[in-house]
Motif scaffolding. Structure first.
Motif, PDB file in Angstrom:
ATOM      1  N   THR A  62       0.843  -1.195   0.000  1.00 40.47           N
ATOM      2  CA  THR A  62       0.000   0.000   0.000  1.00 40.47           C
ATOM      3  C   THR A  62       0.878   1.246   0.000  1.00 40.47           C
ATOM      4  O   THR A  62       2.067   1.187   0.312  1.00 40.47           O
ATOM      5  CB  THR A  62      -0.923   0.051   1.236  1.00 40.47           C
ATOM      6  OG1 THR A  62      -0.137   0.287   2.406  1.00 40.47           O
ATOM      7  CG2 THR A  62      -1.713  -1.248   1.399  1.00 40.47           C
ATOM      8  N   ALA A  63       0.254   2.367  -0.314  1.00 40.83           N
ATOM      9  CA  ALA A  63       0.984   3.633  -0.311  1.00 40.83           C
ATOM     10  C   ALA A  63       1.495   3.961   1.084  1.00 40.83           C
ATOM     11  O   ALA A  63       2.577   4.532   1.241  1.00 40.83           O
ATOM     12  CB  ALA A  63       0.086   4.750  -0.827  1.00 40.83           C
ATOM     13  N   PHE A  64       0.726   3.596   2.115  1.00 41.58           N
ATOM     14  CA  PHE A  64       1.157   3.885   3.481  1.00 41.58           C
ATOM     15  C   PHE A  64       2.448   3.127   3.811  1.00 41.58           C
ATOM     16  O   PHE A  64       3.382   3.707   4.375  1.00 41.58           O
ATOM     17  CB  PHE A  64       0.068   3.508   4.484  1.00 41.58           C
ATOM     18  CG  PHE A  64       0.531   3.612   5.910  1.00 41.58           C
ATOM     19  CD1 PHE A  64       0.618   4.841   6.531  1.00 41.58           C
ATOM     20  CD2 PHE A  64       0.926   2.474   6.616  1.00 41.58           C
ATOM     21  CE1 PHE A  64       1.080   4.953   7.831  1.00 41.58           C
ATOM     22  CE2 PHE A  64       1.388   2.580   7.920  1.00 41.58           C
ATOM     23  CZ  PHE A  64       1.461   3.825   8.532  1.00 41.58           C
ATOM     24  N   VAL A  65       2.517   1.856   3.473  1.00 43.18           N
ATOM     25  CA  VAL A  65       3.718   1.078   3.769  1.00 43.18           C
ATOM     26  C   VAL A  65       4.899   1.621   2.978  1.00 43.18           C
ATOM     27  O   VAL A  65       6.023   1.684   3.494  1.00 43.18           O
ATOM     28  CB  VAL A  65       3.492  -0.420   3.483  1.00 43.18           C
ATOM     29  CG1 VAL A  65       4.728  -1.225   3.861  1.00 43.18           C
ATOM     30  CG2 VAL A  65       2.280  -0.941   4.245  1.00 43.18           C
ATOM     31  N   ALA A  66       4.653   2.027   1.747  1.00 40.83           N
ATOM     32  CA  ALA A  66       5.729   2.619   0.950  1.00 40.83           C
ATOM     33  C   ALA A  66       6.267   3.880   1.624  1.00 40.83           C
ATOM     34  O   ALA A  66       7.480   4.111   1.669  1.00 40.83           O
ATOM     35  CB  ALA A  66       5.224   2.941  -0.452  1.00 40.83           C
ATOM     36  N   SER A  67       5.369   4.697   2.185  1.00 47.99           N
ATOM     37  CA  SER A  67       5.815   5.917   2.859  1.00 47.99           C
ATOM     38  C   SER A  67       6.639   5.580   4.102  1.00 47.99           C
ATOM     39  O   SER A  67       7.608   6.272   4.417  1.00 47.99           O
ATOM     40  CB  SER A  67       4.614   6.788   3.233  1.00 47.99           C
ATOM     41  OG  SER A  67       3.844   6.209   4.271  1.00 47.99           O
ATOM     42  N   LEU A  68       6.267   4.513   4.826  1.00 48.66           N
ATOM     43  CA  LEU A  68       7.051   4.074   5.982  1.00 48.66           C
ATOM     44  C   LEU A  68       8.465   3.710   5.570  1.00 48.66           C
ATOM     45  O   LEU A  68       9.433   4.015   6.271  1.00 48.66           O
ATOM     46  CB  LEU A  68       6.399   2.848   6.627  1.00 48.66           C
ATOM     47  CG  LEU A  68       5.174   3.032   7.492  1.00 48.66           C
ATOM     48  CD1 LEU A  68       4.665   1.672   7.949  1.00 48.66           C
ATOM     49  CD2 LEU A  68       5.483   3.905   8.696  1.00 48.66           C
ATOM     50  N   ALA A  69       8.565   3.023   4.444  1.00 49.56           N
ATOM     51  CA  ALA A  69       9.864   2.542   3.968  1.00 49.56           C
ATOM     52  C   ALA A  69      10.637   3.606   3.212  1.00 49.56           C
ATOM     53  O   ALA A  69      11.790   3.371   2.822  1.00 49.56           O
ATOM     54  CB  ALA A  69       9.664   1.316   3.075  1.00 49.56           C
ATOM     55  N   GLY A  70      10.026   4.782   3.003  1.00 45.51           N
ATOM     56  CA  GLY A  70      10.697   5.837   2.261  1.00 45.51           C
ATOM     57  C   GLY A  70      10.829   5.535   0.785  1.00 45.51           C
ATOM     58  O   GLY A  70      11.806   5.929   0.140  1.00 45.51           O
ATOM     59  N   LEU A  71       9.830   4.848   0.221  1.00 51.94           N
ATOM     60  CA  LEU A  71       9.866   4.435  -1.177  1.00 51.94           C
ATOM     61  C   LEU A  71       8.736   5.065  -1.979  1.00 51.94           C
ATOM     62  O   LEU A  71       7.689   5.419  -1.428  1.00 51.94           O
ATOM     63  CB  LEU A  71       9.744   2.905  -1.281  1.00 51.94           C
ATOM     64  CG  LEU A  71      10.835   2.068  -0.625  1.00 51.94           C
ATOM     65  CD1 LEU A  71      10.457   0.594  -0.668  1.00 51.94           C
ATOM     66  CD2 LEU A  71      12.174   2.288  -1.328  1.00 51.94           C
ATOM     67  N   ASN A  72       8.953   5.188  -3.289  1.00 51.00           N
ATOM     68  CA  ASN A  72       7.859   5.475  -4.205  1.00 51.00           C
ATOM     69  C   ASN A  72       7.140   4.171  -4.517  1.00 51.00           C
ATOM     70  O   ASN A  72       7.775   3.130  -4.715  1.00 51.00           O
ATOM     71  CB  ASN A  72       8.390   6.062  -5.516  1.00 51.00           C
ATOM     72  CG  ASN A  72       8.830   7.494  -5.385  1.00 51.00           C
ATOM     73  OD1 ASN A  72       8.071   8.362  -4.970  1.00 51.00           O
ATOM     74  ND2 ASN A  72      10.099   7.755  -5.738  1.00 51.00           N
ATOM     75  N   ARG A 117      13.300   3.890  -4.990  1.00 50.15           N
ATOM     76  CA  ARG A 117      13.701   4.926  -4.035  1.00 50.15           C
ATOM     77  C   ARG A 117      13.659   6.311  -4.688  1.00 50.15           C
ATOM     78  O   ARG A 117      14.031   6.460  -5.859  1.00 50.15           O
ATOM     79  CB  ARG A 117      15.115   4.660  -3.522  1.00 50.15           C
ATOM     80  CG  ARG A 117      15.278   3.370  -2.744  1.00 50.15           C
ATOM     81  CD  ARG A 117      16.667   3.261  -2.115  1.00 50.15           C
ATOM     82  NE  ARG A 117      17.729   3.476  -3.099  1.00 50.15           N
ATOM     83  CZ  ARG A 117      18.614   4.471  -3.055  1.00 50.15           C
ATOM     84  NH1 ARG A 117      18.568   5.357  -2.084  1.00 50.15           N
ATOM     85  NH2 ARG A 117      19.551   4.566  -3.980  1.00 50.15           N
ATOM     86  N   PRO A 118      13.264   7.326  -3.932  1.00 51.27           N
ATOM     87  CA  PRO A 118      13.318   8.685  -4.476  1.00 51.27           C
ATOM     88  C   PRO A 118      14.729   9.081  -4.908  1.00 51.27           C
ATOM     89  O   PRO A 118      14.893   9.869  -5.841  1.00 51.27           O
ATOM     90  CB  PRO A 118      12.836   9.552  -3.303  1.00 51.27           C
ATOM     91  CG  PRO A 118      11.949   8.648  -2.511  1.00 51.27           C
ATOM     92  CD  PRO A 118      12.600   7.291  -2.608  1.00 51.27           C
ATOM     93  N   GLY A 119      15.746   8.510  -4.251  1.00 46.90           N
ATOM     94  CA  GLY A 119      17.117   8.828  -4.612  1.00 46.90           C
ATOM     95  C   GLY A 119      17.564   8.239  -5.928  1.00 46.90           C
ATOM     96  O   GLY A 119      18.609   8.625  -6.469  1.00 46.90           O
ATOM     97  N   ASP A 120      16.774   7.279  -6.475  1.00 46.76           N
ATOM     98  CA  ASP A 120      17.129   6.667  -7.760  1.00 46.76           C
ATOM     99  C   ASP A 120      16.511   7.407  -8.949  1.00 46.76           C
ATOM    100  O   ASP A 120      16.799   7.071 -10.102  1.00 46.76           O
ATOM    101  CB  ASP A 120      16.673   5.202  -7.790  1.00 46.76           C
ATOM    102  CG  ASP A 120      17.504   4.331  -6.873  1.00 46.76           C
ATOM    103  OD1 ASP A 120      18.702   4.637  -6.683  1.00 46.76           O
ATOM    104  OD2 ASP A 120      16.971   3.348  -6.321  1.00 46.76           O
ATOM    105  N   VAL A 121      15.658   8.392  -8.685  1.00 47.22           N
ATOM    106  CA  VAL A 121      15.031   9.160  -9.764  1.00 47.22           C
ATOM    107  C   VAL A 121      15.964  10.299 -10.162  1.00 47.22           C
ATOM    108  O   VAL A 121      16.558  10.961  -9.303  1.00 47.22           O
ATOM    109  CB  VAL A 121      13.667   9.721  -9.316  1.00 47.22           C
ATOM    110  CG1 VAL A 121      12.957  10.382 -10.497  1.00 47.22           C
ATOM    111  CG2 VAL A 121      12.795   8.626  -8.721  1.00 47.22           C
TER     112      VAL A 121
END
Length: 343
Positions: A226-236, A271-275
């Motif tokens: 889910t989007a919530f779990v992605a936000s926990l993990a710091g992922l898109n 990861r946001p850092g990979d964009v």
């Protein structure tokens, strides 16, 4: 050590929690979810503070809660530790810690000796005679941990015990708990993925009163459902129509690694850092608009309109490109950095 098998259903006007959970003996499970999802209610039900509307709670082979029966909290062998230590203000640190063993019938002198041992274990060997008002917040929380564990509970329940502490104190308490929870059965409610990784063997995610994902901590954080779990993990986590080798969203094709054959929709996780922000027309790129910019310790996180994709940039790049809300940008992410999952 105690195994937990529960289905906790608590319903009241405007709120409905219905979550199954099993915790193996000696295992720690973290309960995570957004505010209002029902995490603390779940813990209170395990502790016997909230009656069930439906379901049951079994500790080992003992049924302790059903809609018609509720074993008293004091008889469950559980301890609940939250953000507030709730120490007895009129008792010394030693007497606070000795309270559990004495309530269980341990002779006073022996209970005080056990309390001194536990205070030493939590780094407060010289604080036994001090009252809570004479202790710092971090010291009070250490006494509360010693009191909880000195009671030899069969189940430890932790409700965000580090939230009210400063980062340095929280790190110390986190290390302390990680050490003393080894081999104990524990259910931990937390908003912090760091706590889940530090303490837990497994994580159960609760959203809107329902279980949305469960598994080993790193498996869940690495493949958010889910989007919530992605936000926990710091992922898109971008959901779109499954396409050959990727996911198509808002006209952009995000390619990655994974098999989406037969799936109508897929999720691209990265990861946001990979964009990367690239020039117009670059292969595999897409154009989008900046929605907002969020400061981070290392620079800034740029949130965009296409699938809510976030991009981590340095402060120099932020300034050089003029990346404010409404700015047009072209983005790209290497397919090797993208994990494709069924949505």
């Amino acid at each position: 050590m105690t195994a937990v098998h529960a289905r906790i259903h608590v319903s009241r006007p405007g709120f409905d929690l219905d979550v199954p959970l099993s915790v193996a003996s000696g295992e720690t499970t973290a309960i995570m979810g957004p505010s209002g999802a029902g995490k603390s209610t779940f813990l209170d039900a395990l502790a016997g503070l909230v009656p069930l509307t439906d379901g049951r709670i079994v500790l080992d082979e003992e049924e302790v809660s059903t809609p018609r029966f509720q074993l008293a909290p004091a008889r469950r062998g559980t301890v609940l530790l939250g953000q507030d230590p709730h120490l007895f203000p009129h008792l010394s640190a030693r007497e606070n810690v000795a309270f559990g063993p004495r309530a269980a019938g341990t002779p006073a002198r022996m209970a005080r000796g056990m309390a001194e041992e536990w205070l030493a274990r939590v780094g407060l060997a010289d604080a036994g005679k001090r009252r809570p008002a004479d202790l710092s917040g971090g010291q009070q929380q250490r006494v509360a941990i010693a009191r909880a564990l000195a009671a030899s509970p069969r189940l430890v329940l932790l409700d965000e015990p580090l939230t009210s502490l400063d980062p340095v104190t929280a790190d110390g308490i986190r290390a302390l708990l990680a050490e003393h929870l080894v081999g104990r059965t524990c259910v931990l409610v937390t908003h912090d993925a760091v706590d889940a990784v530090a303490f837990a063997d497994r994580v159960a995610v609760v959203e809107a009163g329902r279980l949305t994902q469960e598994g080993a901590v790193r498996d869940v954080l690495g493949a958010p459902a889910t989007a919530f779990v992605a936000s926990l993990a710091g992922l898109n986590r971008v959901v779109g129509a499954a396409a050959a080798g990727g996911v198509r969203v808002d006209g952009a094709l995000i390619e990655g690694r994974g098999d989406l054959r037969g799936a109508p929709e897929g999720a691209a996780v990265f990861r946001p850092g990979d964009v990367r922000i690239v020039g117009d027309g670059a292969y595999g790129s897409w154009s989008t608009r900046v929605v907002r910019v969020e400061p981070t310790i290392a620079g800034a996180r740029v949130h965009t309109a296409t699938g809510g994709i976030a991009v981590d940039v340095s402060l120099d790049e932020l300034a050089a490109r003029g990346l404010g809300a409404g700015a047009e940008v072209t983005l790209s992410v290497d397919a090797a950095c993208v994990r494709l999952l069924p949505a």
